[in-house]
Design a protein around this motif. Structure first.
Motif, PDB file in Angstrom:
ATOM      1  N   GLY A 154     -10.084   6.660   1.075  1.00  0.00           N
ATOM      2  CA  GLY A 154      -9.679   5.401   1.706  1.00  0.00           C
ATOM      3  C   GLY A 154     -10.193   5.295   3.125  1.00  0.00           C
ATOM      4  N   GLY A 155     -10.336   4.044   3.583  1.00  0.00           N
ATOM      5  CA  GLY A 155     -10.757   3.848   4.954  1.00  0.00           C
ATOM      6  C   GLY A 155     -11.457   2.521   5.132  1.00  0.00           C
ATOM      7  N   LYS A 171      -3.916   9.831  14.498  1.00  0.00           N
ATOM      8  CA  LYS A 171      -2.725  10.388  15.127  1.00  0.00           C
ATOM      9  C   LYS A 171      -1.610  10.601  14.104  1.00  0.00           C
ATOM     10  N   ALA A 172      -1.524   9.666  13.167  1.00  0.00           N
ATOM     11  CA  ALA A 172      -0.501   9.775  12.131  1.00  0.00           C
ATOM     12  C   ALA A 172      -0.734  11.008  11.270  1.00  0.00           C
ATOM     13  N   LEU A 173      -1.980  11.496  11.274  1.00  0.00           N
ATOM     14  CA  LEU A 173      -2.308  12.674  10.480  1.00  0.00           C
ATOM     15  C   LEU A 173      -2.464  13.910  11.367  1.00  0.00           C
ATOM     16  N   ALA A 188      -7.526   0.903   0.514  1.00  0.00           N
ATOM     17  CA  ALA A 188      -6.235   1.514   0.813  1.00  0.00           C
ATOM     18  C   ALA A 188      -5.369   1.653  -0.426  1.00  0.00           C
ATOM     19  N   GLY A 189      -4.193   2.203  -0.210  1.00  0.00           N
ATOM     20  CA  GLY A 189      -3.236   2.391  -1.287  1.00  0.00           C
ATOM     21  C   GLY A 189      -3.483   3.711  -1.991  1.00  0.00           C
ATOM     22  N   SER A 234      -4.683   5.334  15.597  1.00  0.00           N
ATOM     23  CA  SER A 234      -3.340   5.683  15.099  1.00  0.00           C
ATOM     24  C   SER A 234      -3.338   6.308  13.722  1.00  0.00           C
ATOM     25  N   ALA A 235      -4.304   5.970  12.862  1.00  0.00           N
ATOM     26  CA  ALA A 235      -4.341   6.630  11.558  1.00  0.00           C
ATOM     27  C   ALA A 235      -4.613   8.125  11.744  1.00  0.00           C
ATOM     28  N   VAL A 257     -10.785   7.680   6.666  1.00  0.00           N
ATOM     29  CA  VAL A 257      -9.413   8.099   6.920  1.00  0.00           C
ATOM     30  C   VAL A 257      -9.049   9.366   6.130  1.00  0.00           C
ATOM     31  N   TRP A 258      -9.704   9.557   4.966  1.00  0.00           N
ATOM     32  CA  TRP A 258      -9.359  10.756   4.184  1.00  0.00           C
ATOM     33  C   TRP A 258      -9.834  12.030   4.871  1.00  0.00           C
ATOM     34  N   ASP A 289      -0.089   1.421  19.860  1.00  0.00           N
ATOM     35  CA  ASP A 289      -1.305   2.050  20.375  1.00  0.00           C
ATOM     36  C   ASP A 289      -2.374   1.018  20.705  1.00  0.00           C
ATOM     37  N   ARG A 297      -6.664  -3.484  13.802  1.00  0.00           N
ATOM     38  CA  ARG A 297      -6.103  -2.374  14.579  1.00  0.00           C
ATOM     39  C   ARG A 297      -7.190  -1.375  14.953  1.00  0.00           C
ATOM     40  N   VAL A 306       3.416   7.390  15.247  1.00  0.00           N
ATOM     41  CA  VAL A 306       3.127   7.076  13.853  1.00  0.00           C
ATOM     42  C   VAL A 306       2.957   8.348  13.012  1.00  0.00           C
ATOM     43  N   ALA A 307       3.249   8.214  11.738  1.00  0.00           N
ATOM     44  CA  ALA A 307       3.066   9.332  10.819  1.00  0.00           C
ATOM     45  C   ALA A 307       2.538   8.819   9.497  1.00  0.00           C
ATOM     46  N   GLY A 308       1.519   9.486   8.965  1.00  0.00           N
ATOM     47  CA  GLY A 308       0.918   9.073   7.705  1.00  0.00           C
ATOM     48  C   GLY A 308       1.089  10.137   6.643  1.00  0.00           C
ATOM     49  N   ARG A 309       0.799   9.773   5.386  1.00  0.00           N
ATOM     50  CA  ARG A 309       0.984  10.653   4.228  1.00  0.00           C
ATOM     51  C   ARG A 309       2.311  11.396   4.314  1.00  0.00           C
ATOM     52  N   ALA A 323       0.833  -1.199   0.000  1.00  0.00           N
ATOM     53  CA  ALA A 323       0.000   0.000   0.000  1.00  0.00           C
ATOM     54  C   ALA A 323       0.867   1.248   0.000  1.00  0.00           C
ATOM     55  N   LEU A 345      -1.555   1.574   8.381  1.00  0.00           N
ATOM     56  CA  LEU A 345      -1.961   2.954   8.065  1.00  0.00           C
ATOM     57  C   LEU A 345      -2.117   3.086   6.558  1.00  0.00           C
ATOM     58  N   CYS A 346      -2.650   2.004   5.947  1.00  0.00           N
ATOM     59  CA  CYS A 346      -2.611   1.863   4.510  1.00  0.00           C
ATOM     60  C   CYS A 346      -3.538   2.824   3.787  1.00  0.00           C
ATOM     61  N   ALA A 347      -4.503   3.422   4.514  1.00  0.00           N
ATOM     62  CA  ALA A 347      -5.393   4.372   3.853  1.00  0.00           C
ATOM     63  C   ALA A 347      -4.805   5.775   3.914  1.00  0.00           C
ATOM     64  N   TYR A 382       1.994  -2.432  16.460  1.00  0.00           N
ATOM     65  CA  TYR A 382       0.794  -1.693  16.853  1.00  0.00           C
ATOM     66  C   TYR A 382       0.857  -1.240  18.314  1.00  0.00           C
ATOM     67  N   SER A 438       2.389   1.854  -3.369  1.00  0.00           N
ATOM     68  CA  SER A 438       1.467   2.418  -4.356  1.00  0.00           C
ATOM     69  C   SER A 438       1.422   3.941  -4.269  1.00  0.00           C
ATOM     70  N   PHE A 491      -6.254  -3.029   8.096  1.00  0.00           N
ATOM     71  CA  PHE A 491      -6.147  -2.292   9.353  1.00  0.00           C
ATOM     72  C   PHE A 491      -7.413  -2.398  10.183  1.00  0.00           C
TER      73      PHE A 491
END
Lengths: 129, 505
Positions: free
Chosen positions: B340-341, B12-14, B334-335, B9-10, B45-46, B219, B183, A111-114, A58, A98-100, B217, A61, B180
């Protein structure tokens, strides 16, 4: 037990093997076998921070490979290596879930995304690399 | 006023943590009496970080929110997404397993109860073991980890085995790229997994449970450990589950970064503190599993779906879906994808609908080239197969597998030869080493793909032959299914393999 050792020392010291073998009534080879099987357990201490960059599909991609290569080039190291000032070790990881919001990375437990180059520079800055 | 900022976490990652800090600071400076709740994610997630504000008239969503947006957010000047429940992407879902995820405070057991939690376990407490198994079988639930084995049949085998001690083991080693859901539910609604495991324990007569959770994982590990402690304090777990006189307790065990430990027998070895090598079957884990005792090994989503089945009844659940795929699929989109989500819906929606209508096409805006469904061991599906409905048998008939229902979308810049090479490289790194087709085959496979790339025309047949051997001769799914992405790339996207040949000539 191995997780506890790594938490305390930052790696699983070779000296622990005979102690564990004795305590658990197992052969040293068996203990060594378990330690070497898992990617998480380290034979030597890592840098002060560990940066994991996802290499799974992911993230690929969304340009994860280029990001990882650029980061390693910038730091002048390869996978599993530590920067010369001892601050950051870079490791591959296969999926952080965190694939989305790919590509993803993790600095220690954060964690960090994008992640693009700017975001990565910020992470590396925070880590003092 | 209640303000929800996800702690998933997704999110948090953002930047959700920074947003939560800003909300706290700005609310204090404005003298606003706000209760800040760190919920799970709604799965969009977006839109993360998706902040929700409830002033007594329902939850209004804002997102994605940056820390710089927070002053405007609190002054009511930020444009909203309207009521979160009415956002079309969310509203068109059938959320059963994920009904509470993103809605409740994950570690507030009262909030969990108020949203239907524990109703299933309470009902199971009044049922006999045979009745619990029958309800599970009747629901048509199949293993959501990927294999799709009927959950009720697995439980029946364990129930009928006689032993002093039996175990429930939850497989939370969600290592597949593009997945995910495990998770998300563990971070966003951990009690539903605990409740599902307790029902499984009552059903098969197991008093101990373990969640094998991957170390990637952190979190989820924190949330699950807290949730187990709270459940124990409140009598959901322990010697007297909800006052039923029946015992069930559980703990969380952390993995150590080995993909193959998602395979059930390798997971059991790892849980016992050994090298995570695969065991030959038989004996089935259901008869000789953890420490040689009868053991249920189920995926997180399978177990987390049990409570809603017992709350609403098997007939309700089995009323959804197509063919032998009953209930809902928890699709993870995803990808390279615009929206996505996590999208939960009844089985039967087609791959094309998921990618184009729900997912909105690629994030890059370029045409879709392939979708890998079911993780690193799943097939690359070309656009020509977009009418395939999401269902176990339906995907099988089209040369794919649904797996854990994760979808990774690639645009037309993807080089399928490189993806095939990566699948084999990954298998070589992660192979446990027990059986030869996987251990050596993966390494030789990488070399063979490189030969194709170098223009060797004989190498294609060799790769095909090697894949056949791996498929037939491997002990577990890692070696047995690695040929799936490789061969699907080779047969569906021959141009990517041919052009290298021509370039070399």
């Amino acid at each position: 037990m191995l997780h506890a050792l790594q938490d305390s020392y930052g790696y699983v010291p070779q000296e622990a093997v005979p102690v564990l073998a004795d305590e658990l009534n197992l052969g040293r080879a068996e203990i060594h076998g378990v330690i070497s099987f898992y990617h998480d357990f380290r034979k030597a201490p890592a840098g002060r921070h560990v940066l994991k960059i996802c290499r799974a599909e992911a993230c690929q991609s969304m340009g994860g490979n280029a990001l990882a290569e650029a980061t390693l080039r910038k730091l002048g190291i390869g996978w599993h290596d530590t920067t010369s000032n001892g601050t950051v070790t870079v490791e591959p990881v296969y999926c952080l879930g965190l694939c989305a919001c790919a590509p993803a990375a993790m600095l220690d437990d954060r964690v960090a995304g994008r992640v693009d180059e700017a975001r990565m520079d910020k992470l590396l800055n925070e880590a003092g690399a | 006023m209640k303000i929800y900022v996800p702690m998933d976490s997704a999110a948090k990652a953002l930047g959700a943590d920074e947003v939560a800090d800003a909300v706290r600071r700005e609310a204090a400076s404005r003298g606003i009496d706000a209760q800040i709740i760190r919920n799970g994610t709604r799965g969009m997630v977006w839109l993360e970080p998706l902040v929700e504000i409830d002033q007594g008239q329902g939850r209004i969503g804002y997102g994605p929110v940056t820390p710089e947006d927070v002053p405007a957010l609190l002054d009511g000047k930020l444009e909203s997404l309207g009521p979160v429940d009415e956002i079309p992407w969310y509203a068109r879902q059938t959320r059963l397993t994920f009904a509470r995820c993103g809605v409740i405070d994950p570690l507030d057991l009262d909030d969990y109860r108020a949203h239907g939690g524990l109703a299933g376990l309470r009902r199971a407490c009044g049922m006999s073991q045979a009745e619990i198994i029958k309800e599970t079988t009747d629901s048509g639930l199949r293993g959501r980890g990927g294999a799709g084995f009927p959950t009720g049949i697995k439980w029946k085998t364990v129930m009928e085995a006689s032993a002093e001690q039996k175990y429930i083991v939850c497989n939370a080693d969600e290592g597949d790229s593009g997945t995910f859901a495990d998770r998300m539910i563990m971070e966003g609604d951990p009690f539903t997994l605990i409740e599902g495991m307790a029902i499984a324990g009552l059903g098969v007569g197991a008093t101990r449970g373990y969640v094998y959770l991957r170390s990637e994982y952190p979190d989820a590990i924190r949330v699950m450990n807290d949730a187990v402690r709270i459940a124990r304090q409140e009598g959901v777990l322990g010697p007297d589950v909800l006052g039923s006189g029946k015992a069930f307790d559980m703990e969380i065990r952390m993995g150590a970064g080995a993909y193959v430990c998602g395979e059930e027998t390798s997971l059991l070895n790892s849980l016992e503190g050994r090298r995570g090598v695969v065991r030959a079957k038989p004996p089935l884990p259901a008869l000789e599993g953890f420490l040689g005792r009868p053991t249920v090994v189920n995926n997180v989503i399978s177990l987390a779906t049990i409570p809603v089945i017992f709350e609403k009844g098997a007939a309700y659940y089995s009323g959804l879906g197509i063919g032998r795929s009953r209930g809902t699929a928890t699709l993870q989109i995803a990808g390279n994808i615009k929206y996505g989500g996590l999208f939960e819906t009844a089985f039967g929606v087609t791959l094309g609908e998921v990618v184009n209508e729900i997912g909105g096409g690629t994030a890059s805006g370029r045409p879709v080239k392939a979708v890998q469904v079911g993780g690193p061991l799943g097939a690359y599906m070309p656009v020509s197969k977009f009418d395939t409905p999401m269902g176990y048998e339906e995907f099988d008939q089209n040369g794919g597998l649904i797996g854990h229902a994760g979808l990774v979308v690639f645009d037309d810049t993807a080089d399928m030869l490189q993806m095939a090479r990566f699948a084999l490289e990954f298998c070589a790194v992660e192979s446990c080493g027990k059986c030869t087709p996987c251990r050596l085959g993966a390494v030789r496979g990488v070399e063979t793909v490189d030969r194709i790339a170098g223009g060797d025309p004989a190498a294609v047949d060799l790769l095909t032959d090697l894949c056949e051997t791996m498929k037939d001769g491997s002990l577990c799914a890692l070696g047995g299914l690695t040929p799936m992405p490789v061969m699907s790339a080779l047969t569906q996207f021959p141009d990517d393999f041919a052009c290298h040949k021509e370039a070399a000539e």
